[in-house]
Motif scaffolding. Sequence first.
Motif, mmCIF file in Angstrom:
data_model
loop_
_atom_site.group_PDB
_atom_site.id
_atom_site.type_symbol
_atom_site.label_atom_id
_atom_site.label_comp_id
_atom_site.label_asym_id
_atom_site.label_seq_id
_atom_site.Cartn_x
_atom_site.Cartn_y
_atom_site.Cartn_z
ATOM 1 N N PRO A 68 0.811 -1.231 0.000
ATOM 2 C CA PRO A 68 0.000 0.000 0.000
ATOM 3 C C PRO A 68 0.836 1.269 0.000
ATOM 4 O O PRO A 68 0.461 2.267 -0.645
ATOM 5 N N GLY A 69 1.959 1.256 0.702
ATOM 6 C CA GLY A 69 2.816 2.433 0.715
ATOM 7 C C GLY A 69 3.418 2.722 -0.637
ATOM 8 O O GLY A 69 3.523 3.881 -1.052
ATOM 9 N N VAL A 70 3.822 1.685 -1.349
ATOM 10 C CA VAL A 70 4.370 1.850 -2.693
ATOM 11 C C VAL A 70 3.297 2.374 -3.642
ATOM 12 O O VAL A 70 3.542 3.273 -4.455
ATOM 13 N N GLN A 71 2.105 1.828 -3.541
ATOM 14 C CA GLN A 71 1.016 2.284 -4.402
ATOM 15 C C GLN A 71 0.712 3.761 -4.169
ATOM 16 O O GLN A 71 0.517 4.527 -5.116
ATOM 17 N N ALA A 72 0.679 4.168 -2.903
ATOM 18 C CA ALA A 72 0.432 5.581 -2.585
ATOM 19 C C ALA A 72 1.571 6.455 -3.111
ATOM 20 O O ALA A 72 1.340 7.571 -3.605
ATOM 21 N N TYR A 73 2.803 5.952 -3.010
ATOM 22 C CA TYR A 73 3.981 6.677 -3.498
ATOM 23 C C TYR A 73 3.883 6.890 -5.007
ATOM 24 O O TYR A 73 4.070 8.014 -5.502
ATOM 25 N N ILE A 74 3.581 5.838 -5.749
ATOM 26 C CA ILE A 74 3.490 5.928 -7.208
ATOM 27 C C ILE A 74 2.342 6.844 -7.626
ATOM 28 O O ILE A 74 2.506 7.737 -8.474
ATOM 29 N N LEU A 75 1.170 6.643 -7.048
ATOM 30 C CA LEU A 75 0.011 7.459 -7.423
ATOM 31 C C LEU A 75 0.212 8.916 -7.030
ATOM 32 O O LEU A 75 -0.285 9.822 -7.710
ATOM 33 N N GLY A 76 0.947 9.144 -5.956
ATOM 34 C CA GLY A 76 1.272 10.519 -5.572
ATOM 35 C C GLY A 76 2.125 11.202 -6.623
ATOM 36 O O GLY A 76 1.912 12.372 -6.962
ATOM 37 N N HIS A 77 3.100 10.454 -7.170
ATOM 38 C CA HIS A 77 3.916 11.001 -8.249
ATOM 39 C C HIS A 77 3.074 11.281 -9.495
ATOM 40 O O HIS A 77 3.244 12.311 -10.157
ATOM 41 N N ILE A 78 2.173 10.381 -9.826
ATOM 42 C CA ILE A 78 1.301 10.586 -10.986
ATOM 43 C C ILE A 78 0.485 11.860 -10.805
ATOM 44 O O ILE A 78 0.352 12.673 -11.732
ATOM 45 N N ASP A 79 -0.059 12.049 -9.612
ATOM 46 C CA ASP A 79 -0.832 13.274 -9.335
ATOM 47 C C ASP A 79 0.028 14.513 -9.505
ATOM 48 O O ASP A 79 -0.424 15.530 -10.059
ATOM 49 N N ASP A 80 1.265 14.449 -9.025
ATOM 50 C CA ASP A 80 2.163 15.607 -9.129
ATOM 51 C C ASP A 80 2.509 15.917 -10.589
ATOM 52 O O ASP A 80 2.546 17.083 -10.994
ATOM 53 N N ILE A 81 2.752 14.883 -11.385
ATOM 54 C CA ILE A 81 3.052 15.088 -12.800
ATOM 55 C C ILE A 81 1.862 15.717 -13.509
ATOM 56 O O ILE A 81 2.015 16.622 -14.343
ATOM 57 N N LEU A 82 0.663 15.267 -13.172
ATOM 58 C CA LEU A 82 -0.536 15.736 -13.858
ATOM 59 C C LEU A 82 -0.942 17.158 -13.475
ATOM 60 O O LEU A 82 -1.927 17.686 -14.011
ATOM 61 N N GLN A 83 -0.193 17.782 -12.581
ATOM 62 C CA GLN A 83 -0.424 19.201 -12.322
ATOM 63 C C GLN A 83 -0.121 20.024 -13.570
ATOM 64 O O GLN A 83 -0.658 21.116 -13.745
ATOM 65 N N GLU A 84 0.760 19.494 -14.430
ATOM 66 C CA GLU A 84 1.046 20.149 -15.699
ATOM 67 C C GLU A 84 -0.015 19.742 -16.715
ATOM 68 O O GLU A 84 -0.047 18.601 -17.170
ATOM 69 N N GLN A 85 -0.878 20.672 -17.080
ATOM 70 C CA GLN A 85 -2.043 20.351 -17.893
ATOM 71 C C GLN A 85 -1.772 20.371 -19.395
ATOM 72 O O GLN A 85 -2.666 20.076 -20.194
ATOM 73 N N SER A 86 -0.536 20.692 -19.794
ATOM 74 C CA SER A 86 -0.209 20.706 -21.221
ATOM 75 C C SER A 86 0.189 19.333 -21.746
ATOM 76 O O SER A 86 0.382 19.169 -22.953
ATOM 77 N N LEU A 87 0.320 18.360 -20.870
ATOM 78 C CA LEU A 87 0.794 17.046 -21.281
ATOM 79 C C LEU A 87 -0.209 16.319 -22.165
ATOM 80 O O LEU A 87 -1.423 16.493 -22.031
ATOM 81 N N ALA A 88 0.333 15.473 -23.060
ATOM 82 C CA ALA A 88 -0.505 14.571 -23.848
ATOM 83 C C ALA A 88 -0.627 13.222 -23.164
ATOM 84 O O ALA A 88 -1.549 12.455 -23.453
ATOM 85 N N GLY A 89 0.302 12.920 -22.267
ATOM 86 C CA GLY A 89 0.244 11.654 -21.564
ATOM 87 C C GLY A 89 1.459 11.417 -20.698
ATOM 88 O O GLY A 89 2.342 12.269 -20.579
ATOM 89 N N ILE A 90 1.486 10.254 -20.073
ATOM 90 C CA ILE A 90 2.602 9.796 -19.247
ATOM 91 C C ILE A 90 3.091 8.480 -19.828
ATOM 92 O O ILE A 90 2.292 7.634 -20.241
ATOM 93 N N GLN A 91 4.413 8.312 -19.892
ATOM 94 C CA GLN A 91 4.959 7.060 -20.391
ATOM 95 C C GLN A 91 5.714 6.302 -19.303
ATOM 96 O O GLN A 91 6.543 6.869 -18.599
ATOM 97 N N LEU A 92 5.391 5.011 -19.177
ATOM 98 C CA LEU A 92 6.150 4.069 -18.362
ATOM 99 C C LEU A 92 7.060 3.290 -19.310
ATOM 100 O O LEU A 92 6.834 3.272 -20.510
ATOM 101 N N ASP A 93 8.099 2.627 -18.755
ATOM 102 C CA ASP A 93 9.009 1.912 -19.660
ATOM 103 C C ASP A 93 9.307 0.509 -19.161
ATOM 104 O O ASP A 93 8.543 -0.068 -18.386
ATOM 105 N N ASP A 94 10.431 -0.060 -19.605
ATOM 106 C CA ASP A 94 10.776 -1.436 -19.242
ATOM 107 C C ASP A 94 11.152 -1.574 -17.775
ATOM 108 O O ASP A 94 11.282 -2.700 -17.276
ATOM 109 N N HIS A 95 11.324 -0.466 -17.062
ATOM 110 C CA HIS A 95 11.579 -0.526 -15.630
ATOM 111 C C HIS A 95 10.283 -0.530 -14.824
ATOM 112 O O HIS A 95 10.318 -0.650 -13.595
ATOM 113 N N TRP A 96 9.155 -0.373 -15.519
ATOM 114 C CA TRP A 96 7.858 -0.574 -14.865
ATOM 115 C C TRP A 96 7.634 -2.081 -14.849
ATOM 116 O O TRP A 96 6.878 -2.640 -15.633
#
Length: 338
Positions: free
Chosen positions: A165-193
Amino acid sequence: MKKLLKFAKWPALLVGIIFMLGACHRAPSRTANSPKHMRGVWLTDVGTMALTYTTLLDETLHHISKSGYDRVYFSVYGLRGQLYATKQRGELIPKLPLINPMASMARESRRQGVKPYAWFEYGLMLPQYDPVAKNNPDWLLTMANGEQVIENHGIPMVWLDPAHPGVQAYILGHIDDILQEQSLAGIQLDDHWAVPRQFGDRQRDLTALTAKVHERIKAKNPELALSLSPNPYQFSRNEYNQDWLGWVRQGIIDEVVVQVYRSSPAEVQQTVANSGIYTASRYVPVGIGLYTGIKAKPFDLQAIKNQIQAVEDQNLGHSLFVWEFLVLRAINARLNIL
């Protein structure tokens, strides 16, 4: 001495004026490209910061757009920290005040008609020395032999448990922080996901967390895409618990760029044929990631062009890893220094 100091001021003033003129100049905007297949470029966090701090970001993105590319994947989270404000992780990257590299990249990309993707590089992997890893030992995966560290290019790395649960909250918290920038077309994960097979069968846990990330992104903006740049499917699933074809079928991935980093067009085509890309193309936009790095031989631009042609012959799009290496190749081609 006073005369010397008096004359010393002029070079500094001249440099200041040149810098101000460069900062005020902006490359003309461009309309969005609409190629038949995706054409992308990756940039590292170092490249993004360097272009922002040197005021060359607009010129670079203008050239990328003018060259027919329609999207850019720029690293915002990696070994050295992140390019956005967050309370989830300490600041490892020194940044200049009053400058926001992520926002600058996203907004200037839009002005140049290029889709900006925030690349969440290194996913569930952290350096062993990272404060997040040190402060949360219960978040880390452990192998059957009790070990937690796997070296990656000589760097001791640990992996986060996607079911914690702590890891999930950590990851989703980062996603929320990234999405503060509203000009984005998306978020990309890679082979380290991913989760290395040494830590056991974690496929369901990783799939569940991927679904939560996708749900969080769509809740913020249904138009935003969750992109993924994995390795070919069998390798990803067998070695890293990354069932990305299953994710595509499940509808929790919106775009796939398969990394096919090979030395020749023939090797690229052979790998593409067994990569899973054609199955994925029935569901989402797809492309092939090509390596432009200095390890590929021969060290020239024609080698990259040949690989691009090999991919286009298969009626597929492509993305180039990474922009900085392309610059080195161009310099080499002109100056013949290597």
